[in-house]
Design a protein around this motif. Structure first.
Motif, PDB file in Angstrom:
ATOM      1  N   ALA A 179      91.048 -33.216   8.386  1.00  0.00           N
ATOM      2  CA  ALA A 179      91.953 -33.194   7.293  1.00  0.00           C
ATOM      3  C   ALA A 179      92.631 -31.513   7.356  1.00  0.00           C
ATOM      4  N   GLY A 180      93.832 -31.329   7.221  1.00  0.00           N
ATOM      5  CA  GLY A 180      94.202 -30.021   7.115  1.00  0.00           C
ATOM      6  C   GLY A 180      95.010 -29.427   8.485  1.00  0.00           C
ATOM      7  N   GLY A 181      95.092 -30.423   9.486  1.00  0.00           N
ATOM      8  CA  GLY A 181      95.224 -30.089  10.664  1.00  0.00           C
ATOM      9  C   GLY A 181      96.737 -29.300  10.905  1.00  0.00           C
ATOM     10  N   THR A 182      97.522 -29.393   9.779  1.00  0.00           N
ATOM     11  CA  THR A 182      98.833 -28.925   9.735  1.00  0.00           C
ATOM     12  C   THR A 182      99.167 -27.502   9.559  1.00  0.00           C
ATOM     13  N   GLY A 183      97.881 -26.864   9.160  1.00  0.00           N
ATOM     14  CA  GLY A 183      97.642 -25.325   8.805  1.00  0.00           C
ATOM     15  C   GLY A 183      97.281 -24.709   9.749  1.00  0.00           C
ATOM     16  N   LEU A 184      96.913 -23.265   9.628  1.00  0.00           N
ATOM     17  CA  LEU A 184      96.635 -22.076  10.629  1.00  0.00           C
ATOM     18  C   LEU A 184      95.368 -22.642  11.043  1.00  0.00           C
ATOM     19  N   VAL A 185      94.218 -22.910  10.342  1.00  0.00           N
ATOM     20  CA  VAL A 185      93.038 -23.151  10.880  1.00  0.00           C
ATOM     21  C   VAL A 185      92.818 -24.484  11.504  1.00  0.00           C
ATOM     22  N   GLY A 186      93.271 -25.534  10.916  1.00  0.00           N
ATOM     23  CA  GLY A 186      93.195 -27.011  10.982  1.00  0.00           C
ATOM     24  C   GLY A 186      93.973 -26.995  12.183  1.00  0.00           C
ATOM     25  N   ARG A 244      98.275 -18.265  -5.510  1.00  0.00           N
ATOM     26  CA  ARG A 244      99.546 -18.017  -5.353  1.00  0.00           C
ATOM     27  C   ARG A 244     100.267 -19.529  -5.016  1.00  0.00           C
ATOM     28  N   LYS A 245      99.833 -20.194  -3.797  1.00  0.00           N
ATOM     29  CA  LYS A 245     100.722 -21.340  -3.559  1.00  0.00           C
ATOM     30  C   LYS A 245     100.548 -22.492  -4.487  1.00  0.00           C
ATOM     31  N   ALA A 246      99.245 -22.502  -4.968  1.00  0.00           N
ATOM     32  CA  ALA A 246      98.936 -23.727  -5.922  1.00  0.00           C
ATOM     33  C   ALA A 246      99.582 -23.471  -7.377  1.00  0.00           C
ATOM     34  N   THR A 300      97.051 -36.328   6.739  1.00  0.00           N
ATOM     35  CA  THR A 300      98.177 -35.376   6.365  1.00  0.00           C
ATOM     36  C   THR A 300      98.748 -35.979   4.987  1.00  0.00           C
ATOM     37  N   ARG A 301      99.481 -35.286   4.493  1.00  0.00           N
ATOM     38  CA  ARG A 301     100.338 -35.657   3.155  1.00  0.00           C
ATOM     39  C   ARG A 301     101.693 -35.908   3.569  1.00  0.00           C
ATOM     40  N   ARG A 302     101.926 -35.803   4.969  1.00  0.00           N
ATOM     41  CA  ARG A 302     103.223 -35.943   5.278  1.00  0.00           C
ATOM     42  C   ARG A 302     103.276 -36.148   7.096  1.00  0.00           C
ATOM     43  N   ASP A 303     104.370 -37.081   7.481  1.00  0.00           N
ATOM     44  CA  ASP A 303     104.421 -37.455   8.788  1.00  0.00           C
ATOM     45  C   ASP A 303     104.895 -36.125   9.531  1.00  0.00           C
ATOM     46  N   CYS A 359      87.231 -30.423   8.212  1.00  0.00           N
ATOM     47  CA  CYS A 359      88.157 -30.006   7.041  1.00  0.00           C
ATOM     48  C   CYS A 359      88.673 -28.969   6.870  1.00  0.00           C
ATOM     49  N   ALA A 360      89.948 -28.690   7.146  1.00  0.00           N
ATOM     50  CA  ALA A 360      90.617 -27.062   6.828  1.00  0.00           C
ATOM     51  C   ALA A 360      91.623 -27.407   5.666  1.00  0.00           C
ATOM     52  N   LEU A 361      91.648 -28.202   4.909  1.00  0.00           N
ATOM     53  CA  LEU A 361      92.504 -28.024   3.911  1.00  0.00           C
ATOM     54  C   LEU A 361      92.171 -26.927   3.029  1.00  0.00           C
ATOM     55  N   GLY A 362      93.222 -26.567   2.389  1.00  0.00           N
ATOM     56  CA  GLY A 362      93.173 -25.196   1.528  1.00  0.00           C
ATOM     57  C   GLY A 362      94.337 -24.457   1.399  1.00  0.00           C
ATOM     58  N   THR A 363      94.322 -23.912  -0.062  1.00  0.00           N
ATOM     59  CA  THR A 363      95.158 -23.177  -0.565  1.00  0.00           C
ATOM     60  C   THR A 363      95.033 -21.914  -1.214  1.00  0.00           C
ATOM     61  N   VAL A 382      97.257 -40.042   0.218  1.00  0.00           N
ATOM     62  CA  VAL A 382      97.659 -39.236  -0.954  1.00  0.00           C
ATOM     63  C   VAL A 382      96.163 -38.664  -1.355  1.00  0.00           C
ATOM     64  N   PHE A 383      96.221 -37.322  -0.908  1.00  0.00           N
ATOM     65  CA  PHE A 383      94.810 -36.823  -1.336  1.00  0.00           C
ATOM     66  C   PHE A 383      94.654 -36.770  -2.654  1.00  0.00           C
ATOM     67  N   ASN A 384      95.498 -36.791  -3.586  1.00  0.00           N
ATOM     68  CA  ASN A 384      95.427 -36.748  -4.880  1.00  0.00           C
ATOM     69  C   ASN A 384      94.749 -38.147  -5.619  1.00  0.00           C
ATOM     70  N   VAL A 440      92.536 -28.585  -4.899  1.00  0.00           N
ATOM     71  CA  VAL A 440      92.831 -28.612  -3.607  1.00  0.00           C
ATOM     72  C   VAL A 440      91.632 -28.094  -2.701  1.00  0.00           C
ATOM     73  N   ASP A 441      91.036 -27.044  -3.113  1.00  0.00           N
ATOM     74  CA  ASP A 441      90.161 -26.460  -2.078  1.00  0.00           C
ATOM     75  C   ASP A 441      88.608 -27.478  -2.318  1.00  0.00           C
ATOM     76  N   LEU A 442      88.505 -27.816  -3.431  1.00  0.00           N
ATOM     77  CA  LEU A 442      87.221 -28.327  -3.905  1.00  0.00           C
ATOM     78  C   LEU A 442      87.228 -30.166  -4.071  1.00  0.00           C
ATOM     79  N   LYS A 443      88.005 -30.506  -4.735  1.00  0.00           N
ATOM     80  CA  LYS A 443      88.465 -31.741  -4.719  1.00  0.00           C
ATOM     81  C   LYS A 443      88.907 -32.692  -3.835  1.00  0.00           C
ATOM     82  N   PHE A 444      89.893 -32.126  -3.171  1.00  0.00           N
ATOM     83  CA  PHE A 444      90.414 -32.985  -2.063  1.00  0.00           C
ATOM     84  C   PHE A 444      89.292 -33.320  -0.889  1.00  0.00           C
ATOM     85  N   PRO A 445      88.582 -32.256  -0.650  1.00  0.00           N
ATOM     86  CA  PRO A 445      87.595 -32.783   0.471  1.00  0.00           C
ATOM     87  C   PRO A 445      86.546 -33.657   0.047  1.00  0.00           C
TER      88      PRO A 445
HETATM   89  N1  LIG Z   1      93.587 -18.298   7.504  1.00  0.00           N
HETATM   90  C1  LIG Z   1      92.292 -17.699   7.825  1.00  0.00           C
HETATM   91  O1  LIG Z   1      92.540 -16.537   8.604  1.00  0.00           O
HETATM   92  C2  LIG Z   1      91.371 -18.202   7.254  1.00  0.00           C
HETATM   93  C3  LIG Z   1      90.093 -17.644   7.290  1.00  0.00           C
HETATM   94  C4  LIG Z   1      88.865 -18.066   6.666  1.00  0.00           C
HETATM   95  C5  LIG Z   1      88.955 -19.186   6.031  1.00  0.00           C
HETATM   96  N2  LIG Z   1      90.035 -19.547   5.626  1.00  0.00           N
HETATM   97  C6  LIG Z   1      90.133 -21.138   5.053  1.00  0.00           C
HETATM   98  O2  LIG Z   1      90.538 -21.990   5.653  1.00  0.00           O
HETATM   99  C7  LIG Z   1      91.220 -23.048   4.793  1.00  0.00           C
HETATM  100  C8  LIG Z   1      92.672 -23.427   5.451  1.00  0.00           C
HETATM  101  O3  LIG Z   1      93.355 -21.787   5.750  1.00  0.00           O
HETATM  102  P1  LIG Z   1      94.653 -21.722   6.429  1.00  0.00           P
HETATM  103  O4  LIG Z   1      94.765 -20.442   6.679  1.00  0.00           O
HETATM  104  O5  LIG Z   1      94.487 -22.643   7.720  1.00  0.00           O
HETATM  105  O6  LIG Z   1      95.667 -22.572   5.484  1.00  0.00           O
HETATM  106  P2  LIG Z   1      97.179 -23.102   5.528  1.00  0.00           P
HETATM  107  O7  LIG Z   1      97.792 -22.657   6.908  1.00  0.00           O
HETATM  108  O8  LIG Z   1      97.966 -22.946   4.349  1.00  0.00           O
HETATM  109  O9  LIG Z   1      96.751 -24.637   5.668  1.00  0.00           O
HETATM  110  C9  LIG Z   1      96.322 -25.482   4.589  1.00  0.00           C
HETATM  111  C10 LIG Z   1      96.074 -26.865   5.019  1.00  0.00           C
HETATM  112  O10 LIG Z   1      95.800 -27.715   3.699  1.00  0.00           O
HETATM  113  C11 LIG Z   1      97.056 -28.550   3.441  1.00  0.00           C
HETATM  114  N3  LIG Z   1      97.092 -28.406   2.077  1.00  0.00           N
HETATM  115  C12 LIG Z   1      97.347 -27.319   1.188  1.00  0.00           C
HETATM  116  N4  LIG Z   1      97.640 -27.965   0.110  1.00  0.00           N
HETATM  117  C13 LIG Z   1      97.683 -29.134   0.192  1.00  0.00           C
HETATM  118  C14 LIG Z   1      97.938 -30.256  -0.960  1.00  0.00           C
HETATM  119  N5  LIG Z   1      98.233 -29.660  -2.503  1.00  0.00           N
HETATM  120  N6  LIG Z   1      97.850 -31.298  -0.579  1.00  0.00           N
HETATM  121  C15 LIG Z   1      97.588 -31.870   0.933  1.00  0.00           C
HETATM  122  N7  LIG Z   1      97.221 -30.910   1.606  1.00  0.00           N
HETATM  123  C16 LIG Z   1      97.505 -29.649   1.428  1.00  0.00           C
HETATM  124  C17 LIG Z   1      98.059 -28.144   4.285  1.00  0.00           C
HETATM  125  O11 LIG Z   1      98.968 -29.054   4.436  1.00  0.00           O
HETATM  126  P3  LIG Z   1     100.410 -29.009   4.492  1.00  0.00           P
HETATM  127  O12 LIG Z   1     100.721 -28.430   5.763  1.00  0.00           O
HETATM  128  O13 LIG Z   1     101.250 -30.535   4.245  1.00  0.00           O
HETATM  129  O14 LIG Z   1     101.092 -27.959   3.363  1.00  0.00           O
HETATM  130  C18 LIG Z   1      97.630 -27.302   5.596  1.00  0.00           C
HETATM  131  O15 LIG Z   1      97.126 -28.737   6.247  1.00  0.00           O
HETATM  132  C19 LIG Z   1      91.344 -22.424   3.412  1.00  0.00           C
HETATM  133  O16 LIG Z   1      90.488 -22.716   2.433  1.00  0.00           O
HETATM  134  C20 LIG Z   1      91.123 -20.734   3.668  1.00  0.00           C
HETATM  135  O17 LIG Z   1      90.602 -19.985   2.464  1.00  0.00           O
HETATM  136  C21 LIG Z   1      91.222 -19.435   6.134  1.00  0.00           C
END
Ligand SMILES: NC(=O)c1ccc[n+]([C@@H]2O[C@H](COP(=O)([O-])OP(=O)(O)OC[C@H]3O[C@@H](n4cnc5c(N)ncnc54)[C@H](OP(=O)(O)O)[C@@H]3O)[C@@H](O)[C@H]2O)c1
Length: 99
Positions: A9-16, A78-80, A36-39, A71-75, A54-56, A89-94
């Protein structure tokens, strides 16, 4: 291949995204299920199966069988938009993901 199956989960983000790329090239993983929440057609890969969820609404989650969960979900606050929304997002979704 030794048949490991990842659920990510969270594979569309930076860490994921980094995790996803590592899993897709890892020879021990024969399959990666991406929640994911989107294709995301640009992520298409022969080992990847995308599950739009639907994570919610955790009661609607039908999770595929897997050997490992990532799991690399997170926000951010500011974004949330608020501290409670961020915690949601950070606690409930996972929480419905298998331990
Ligand atoms: N980046 C870093 O350097 C770093 C370092 C240490 C720890 N972390 C932690 O690692 C986690 C991920 O960080 P990141 O930088 O990879 O964040 P990111 O790039 O913003 O990615 C966040 C991921 O969570 C999903 N997400 C966010 N809000 C959502 C929502 N409301 N419903 C469903 N999915 C949602 C996003 O999906 P969408 O693509 O659909 O938005 C995306 O897959 C966070 O908890 C962060 O604190 C990050």
């Amino acid at each position: 291949m030794s048949g490991r199956i990842a659920l990510l989960a969270g594979g569309t983000g930076l860490v994921g995204g980094a995790c996803l790329r590592a899993l897709l090239r890892h020879p021990e993983y024969e399959k990666v299920h991406l929640l994911t929440r989107r294709d995301v057609p640009e992520l298409a890969h022969p080992k990847l199966s995308q599950c739009v969820v639907v994570f919610n609404a955790p009661e609607t989650l039908k999770l595929p069988a897997c050997t490992d969960v990532f799991c690399a979900l997170g926000t951010t606050i500011r974004k949330a938009g608020s501290q409670p929304a961020f915690r949601h997002v950070d606690l409930k979704f996972p929480s419905p993901l298998p331990a």
